[in-house]
Design a protein around this motif. Structure first.
Motif, PDB file in Angstrom:
ATOM      1  N   GLY A  32     -20.434 -22.375 -10.591  1.00 55.01           N
ATOM      2  CA  GLY A  32     -21.030 -23.667 -10.242  1.00 55.01           C
ATOM      3  C   GLY A  32     -21.433 -23.725  -8.780  1.00 55.01           C
ATOM      4  N   ASP A  33     -20.613 -23.119  -7.908  1.00 53.08           N
ATOM      5  CA  ASP A  33     -20.955 -23.054  -6.487  1.00 53.08           C
ATOM      6  C   ASP A  33     -22.246 -22.265  -6.297  1.00 53.08           C
ATOM      7  OD1 ASP A  33     -20.671 -23.344  -3.722  1.00 53.08           O
ATOM      8  OD2 ASP A  33     -19.428 -21.542  -3.552  1.00 53.08           O
ATOM      9  N   GLY A  34     -22.363 -21.126  -6.992  1.00 47.65           N
ATOM     10  CA  GLY A  34     -23.572 -20.319  -6.870  1.00 47.65           C
ATOM     11  C   GLY A  34     -24.807 -21.047  -7.368  1.00 47.65           C
ATOM     12  N   LEU A  35     -24.680 -21.762  -8.475  1.00 47.29           N
ATOM     13  CA  LEU A  35     -25.813 -22.522  -8.997  1.00 47.29           C
ATOM     14  C   LEU A  35     -26.243 -23.621  -8.032  1.00 47.29           C
ATOM     15  CD1 LEU A  35     -24.818 -22.851 -12.782  1.00 47.29           C
ATOM     16  CD2 LEU A  35     -26.651 -21.446 -11.792  1.00 47.29           C
ATOM     17  N   SER A  36     -25.275 -24.175  -7.302  1.00 49.16           N
ATOM     18  CA  SER A  36     -25.633 -25.221  -6.331  1.00 49.16           C
ATOM     19  C   SER A  36     -26.528 -24.650  -5.223  1.00 49.16           C
ATOM     20  CB  SER A  36     -24.369 -25.841  -5.721  1.00 49.16           C
ATOM     21  OG  SER A  36     -23.746 -24.977  -4.784  1.00 49.16           O
ATOM     22  N   PHE A  37     -26.283 -23.392  -4.834  1.00 47.98           N
ATOM     23  CA  PHE A  37     -27.120 -22.770  -3.805  1.00 47.98           C
ATOM     24  C   PHE A  37     -28.524 -22.497  -4.328  1.00 47.98           C
ATOM     25  CE2 PHE A  37     -22.898 -20.836  -2.254  1.00 47.98           C
ATOM     26  CZ  PHE A  37     -22.624 -21.965  -1.495  1.00 47.98           C
ATOM     27  N   VAL A  38     -28.624 -22.082  -5.593  1.00 48.07           N
ATOM     28  CA  VAL A  38     -29.944 -21.865  -6.194  1.00 48.07           C
ATOM     29  C   VAL A  38     -30.707 -23.184  -6.274  1.00 48.07           C
ATOM     30  CG1 VAL A  38     -31.164 -21.166  -8.281  1.00 48.07           C
ATOM     31  CG2 VAL A  38     -29.165 -19.865  -7.514  1.00 48.07           C
ATOM     32  N   ALA A  39     -30.024 -24.240  -6.692  1.00 50.83           N
ATOM     33  CA  ALA A  39     -30.669 -25.555  -6.770  1.00 50.83           C
ATOM     34  C   ALA A  39     -31.114 -26.023  -5.388  1.00 50.83           C
ATOM     35  CB  ALA A  39     -29.705 -26.570  -7.385  1.00 50.83           C
ATOM     36  N   ALA A  40     -30.261 -25.790  -4.376  1.00 52.30           N
ATOM     37  CA  ALA A  40     -30.618 -26.183  -3.015  1.00 52.30           C
ATOM     38  C   ALA A  40     -31.854 -25.431  -2.540  1.00 52.30           C
ATOM     39  CB  ALA A  40     -29.439 -25.925  -2.074  1.00 52.30           C
ATOM     40  N   ALA A  41     -31.948 -24.142  -2.871  1.00 49.99           N
ATOM     41  CA  ALA A  41     -33.119 -23.350  -2.473  1.00 49.99           C
ATOM     42  C   ALA A  41     -34.384 -23.871  -3.149  1.00 49.99           C
ATOM     43  CB  ALA A  41     -32.890 -21.880  -2.829  1.00 49.99           C
ATOM     44  N   LEU A  42     -34.295 -24.212  -4.422  1.00 48.61           N
ATOM     45  CA  LEU A  42     -35.472 -24.714  -5.146  1.00 48.61           C
ATOM     46  C   LEU A  42     -35.951 -26.044  -4.573  1.00 48.61           C
ATOM     47  CD1 LEU A  42     -34.447 -23.848  -8.823  1.00 48.61           C
ATOM     48  CD2 LEU A  42     -36.108 -22.658  -7.361  1.00 48.61           C
ATOM     49  N   ILE A  43     -35.001 -26.922  -4.228  1.00 44.31           N
ATOM     50  CA  ILE A  43     -35.387 -28.200  -3.625  1.00 44.31           C
ATOM     51  C   ILE A  43     -36.011 -27.975  -2.259  1.00 44.31           C
ATOM     52  CG2 ILE A  43     -34.554 -30.431  -2.785  1.00 44.31           C
ATOM     53  CD1 ILE A  43     -32.288 -30.217  -4.839  1.00 44.31           C
ATOM     54  N   THR A  44     -35.436 -27.047  -1.492  1.00 43.12           N
ATOM     55  CA  THR A  44     -35.963 -26.748  -0.157  1.00 43.12           C
ATOM     56  C   THR A  44     -37.401 -26.258  -0.224  1.00 43.12           C
ATOM     57  OG1 THR A  44     -33.750 -26.191   0.663  1.00 43.12           O
ATOM     58  CG2 THR A  44     -35.626 -25.337   1.909  1.00 43.12           C
ATOM     59  N   LEU A  45     -37.704 -25.425  -1.197  1.00 40.27           N
ATOM     60  CA  LEU A  45     -39.058 -24.879  -1.326  1.00 40.27           C
ATOM     61  C   LEU A  45     -40.083 -25.950  -1.682  1.00 40.27           C
ATOM     62  CD1 LEU A  45     -38.271 -21.518  -3.146  1.00 40.27           C
ATOM     63  CD2 LEU A  45     -39.003 -21.835  -0.769  1.00 40.27           C
ATOM     64  N   ARG A  46     -39.619 -27.103  -2.163  1.00 43.85           N
ATOM     65  CA  ARG A  46     -40.527 -28.217  -2.452  1.00 43.85           C
ATOM     66  C   ARG A  46     -40.811 -29.056  -1.208  1.00 43.85           C
ATOM     67  NH1 ARG A  46     -38.821 -31.929  -7.145  1.00 43.85           N
ATOM     68  NH2 ARG A  46     -40.987 -32.600  -6.799  1.00 43.85           N
ATOM     69  N   CYS A  47     -40.062 -28.811  -0.146  1.00 43.40           N
ATOM     70  CA  CYS A  47     -40.252 -29.577   1.092  1.00 43.40           C
ATOM     71  C   CYS A  47     -41.421 -29.016   1.894  1.00 43.40           C
ATOM     72  CB  CYS A  47     -38.982 -29.528   1.950  1.00 43.40           C
ATOM     73  SG  CYS A  47     -37.552 -30.338   1.210  1.00 43.40           S
ATOM     74  N   ALA A  48     -42.152 -29.898   2.554  1.00 46.59           N
ATOM     75  CA  ALA A  48     -43.252 -29.466   3.405  1.00 46.59           C
ATOM     76  C   ALA A  48     -42.705 -28.762   4.635  1.00 46.59           C
ATOM     77  CB  ALA A  48     -44.096 -30.671   3.819  1.00 46.59           C
ATOM     78  N   GLU A  49     -43.487 -27.835   5.166  1.00 47.67           N
ATOM     79  CA  GLU A  49     -43.066 -27.134   6.369  1.00 47.67           C
ATOM     80  C   GLU A  49     -43.046 -28.087   7.556  1.00 47.67           C
ATOM     81  OE1 GLU A  49     -41.447 -24.488   8.621  1.00 47.67           O
ATOM     82  OE2 GLU A  49     -41.821 -24.150   6.498  1.00 47.67           O
ATOM     83  N   ALA A  50     -42.038 -27.961   8.393  1.00 48.32           N
ATOM     84  CA  ALA A  50     -41.916 -28.810   9.584  1.00 48.32           C
ATOM     85  C   ALA A  50     -42.163 -27.954  10.809  1.00 48.32           C
ATOM     86  CB  ALA A  50     -40.526 -29.443   9.648  1.00 48.32           C
ATOM     87  N   SER A  51     -43.269 -28.203  11.485  1.00 48.85           N
ATOM     88  CA  SER A  51     -43.606 -27.410  12.667  1.00 48.85           C
ATOM     89  C   SER A  51     -42.740 -27.821  13.840  1.00 48.85           C
ATOM     90  CB  SER A  51     -45.083 -27.593  13.031  1.00 48.85           C
ATOM     91  OG  SER A  51     -45.355 -28.958  13.263  1.00 48.85           O
ATOM     92  N   ALA A  52     -42.561 -26.890  14.767  1.00 47.49           N
ATOM     93  CA  ALA A  52     -41.755 -27.169  15.955  1.00 47.49           C
ATOM     94  C   ALA A  52     -42.493 -28.152  16.845  1.00 47.49           C
ATOM     95  CB  ALA A  52     -41.482 -25.878  16.715  1.00 47.49           C
ATOM     96  N   PRO A  53     -41.867 -29.282  17.206  1.00 49.16           N
ATOM     97  CA  PRO A  53     -42.518 -30.258  18.063  1.00 49.16           C
ATOM     98  C   PRO A  53     -42.344 -29.916  19.527  1.00 49.16           C
ATOM     99  CG  PRO A  53     -40.363 -31.052  17.482  1.00 49.16           C
ATOM    100  CD  PRO A  53     -40.530 -29.702  16.820  1.00 49.16           C
ATOM    101  N   ALA A  54     -43.078 -30.617  20.356  1.00 47.07           N
ATOM    102  CA  ALA A  54     -42.782 -30.542  21.779  1.00 47.07           C
ATOM    103  C   ALA A  54     -41.413 -31.172  21.990  1.00 47.07           C
ATOM    104  CB  ALA A  54     -43.846 -31.293  22.588  1.00 47.07           C
TER     105      ALA A  54
END
Length: 430
Positions: free
Chosen positions: A181-203
């Motif tokens: 279950g712990d391992g599946l949580s990391f896979v789920a977290a990765a999939l959600i992360t990949l749906r997030c837009a890229e955040a560029s480095a600000p000034a």
């Protein structure tokens, strides 16, 4: 009366970072549920499934902690050169891969390597998640951190309760299911992360309403003496984490007359207070100047908590219980205030051109604490009441050192700093 949809929209609008901010909160929740499952059963898994001794289990934990020290700066450096969401997802998948490794082998040498990889990925993920939150939330990063921390604590509690319920079955197969279950949580977290837009480095952004401009800074954290000195002070301030993991339980059981059943209640109290108060307290550190000013009440909280721990050694179960409760509240308040201060200052002191590298170096403080913290609190326990009084006093003094150290970097002249401190000191008592 508002509809469920309207209510949900209103709540979502209050989360800094918009849709990606909400998705990253989902990552925090899923990640912590899985971590709660594993934290509650890791020692049992290594003991009853892998058949390891106490010393071998301790070595695995230490190996993960040491590897984590390298994970923080390396992860931050990669985030300055590669798309942040991709790097973060890769480290989450690395953590998932280590879970698979634990499930398929009981060879001790292999377990050492797997534990090192897991610790490396864990600390890198922590830094990268913080970096992404800071980028998407902008000036509202302190509030976002508070919401994120609250959600993470809820996830941790859910995972821990789930593990406790599953362990009631009493078979070794349960340990494997919980680890999976712990391992599946990391896979789920990765999939959600990949749906997030890229955040560029600000000034570089210092969250202020008005004030003098900050001073120029070196481009690299390893040549930045002020930032390195700041990280050293952070190593000391993070010792509060070891209090609840090691110090308070051992001290309560071995050196006080308090009933042993009080210990889990104090740990629950810590989680409840963080969930209830982290977001409200964050408004007192909404700007960089306010966050710096919170170092003064943070100093008071650490000193008072250390004294309360020392006083809990007095004879009598009632006295011990009262002082341990006061100490738990004091250290929890210090934990929440420091989380706010540390989040804001670590970002405000870093240039936008090397934000990942700077936050990676800052991540060394927490990684180092994981290795040194248990040793420090154990020494405080061995020294008795004087040890706990000294523990609180030293950390309190470090708060004042940090308050002075960052002043010039943040562009706060002495007169302004004194005014800010006087204004902000009463804030946590509201």
């Amino acid at each position: 009366m508002k509809s469920a949809r309207t209510w949900g929209t209103t709540v979502s609008a209050r989360v800094p970072g918009g849709r990606d901010g909400r998705r990253m909160l989902g990552v925090a929740l899923v990640d912590r549920v899985g971590s709660g499952l594993w934290a509650a059963t890791s020692v049992l898994y290594f003991t009853y499934v892998c058949h390891l001794g106490v010393a071998e289990v301790g070595t695995l934990v230490a190996t993960a902690g040491i590897a984590g020290i390298a994970g923080a700066p390396i992860g931050g450096r990669l985030a300055d050169r590669l798309p942040l969401t991709r790097v973060l997802a890769a480290f989450q998948l690395l953590r998932a891969a280590t879970v698979v490794g634990l499930l398929v082998t009981s060879d001790y040498a292999a377990l050492l390597l797997i534990s090192a990889a897991g610790g490396f990925g864990d600390r890198a993920t922590s830094v990268l998640t913080k970096l992404y939150g800071a980028r998407i939330a902008g000036p509202e990063r302190v509030r976002y951190q508070a919401v994120n921390r609250t959600v993470a604590n809820v996830g941790w509690a859910v995972g821990g309760l789930g593990a406790a319920a599953a362990l009631g079955i009493g078979t070794t197969s349960v340990y494997r299911y919980l680890l999976a279950g712990d391992g599946l949580s990391f896979v789920a977290a990765a999939l959600i992360t990949l749906r997030c837009a890229e955040a560029s480095a600000p000034a570089r952004t210092v969250a202020t309403g008005a004030g003098p401009a900050p001073a120029e800074m070196p481009a690299g954290p390893w040549r930045d003496r002020t930032y390195l000195a700041y990280v050293v002070t952070e190593c000391v301030l993070f010792f509060d984490d070891a209090v609840f993991r090691v110090g308070l339980p051992l001290w309560a059981v071995r050196a006080t007359d308090a009933p042993h059943g009080l210990v889990p209640l104090l740990l629950v109290l810590n989680s409840v207070l963080v969930v209830a108060l982290q977001v409200p307290l964050a408004r007192f550190g909404a700007t960089t100047a306010q966050a710096r000013a919170l170092l003064v009440p943070l100093c008071i909280a650490f000193a008072a908590a250390g004294i309360a721990m020392a006083a809990s050694a007095a004879h009598g179960a009632a006295f011990a219980a009262v002082f341990l409760t006061v100490a738990a509240i004091g250290f929890t308040l210090a934990e929440m205030l420091h989380a706010t201060v540390s989040w804001e200052l670590s970002v405000a002191l870093a240039p936008g051109t090397a934000q990942g590298a700077y936050l990676g170096v800052h991540g060394l403080a927490q990684a180092t604490q994981r290795a040194a913290g248990p040793i420090v609190v154990t020494a405080a326990i061995a020294a008795g009441p004087v040890g706990w009084a000294a523990f609180g006093t030293v950390i309190a003094a470090t708060c004042l050192v940090q308050h002075r150290l960052v002043r010039d970097r943040l562009g706060c002249p002495p007169a302004v700093a004194a005014t800010e401190s006087a204004t902000a000191a009463p804030a946590p008592s509201r």
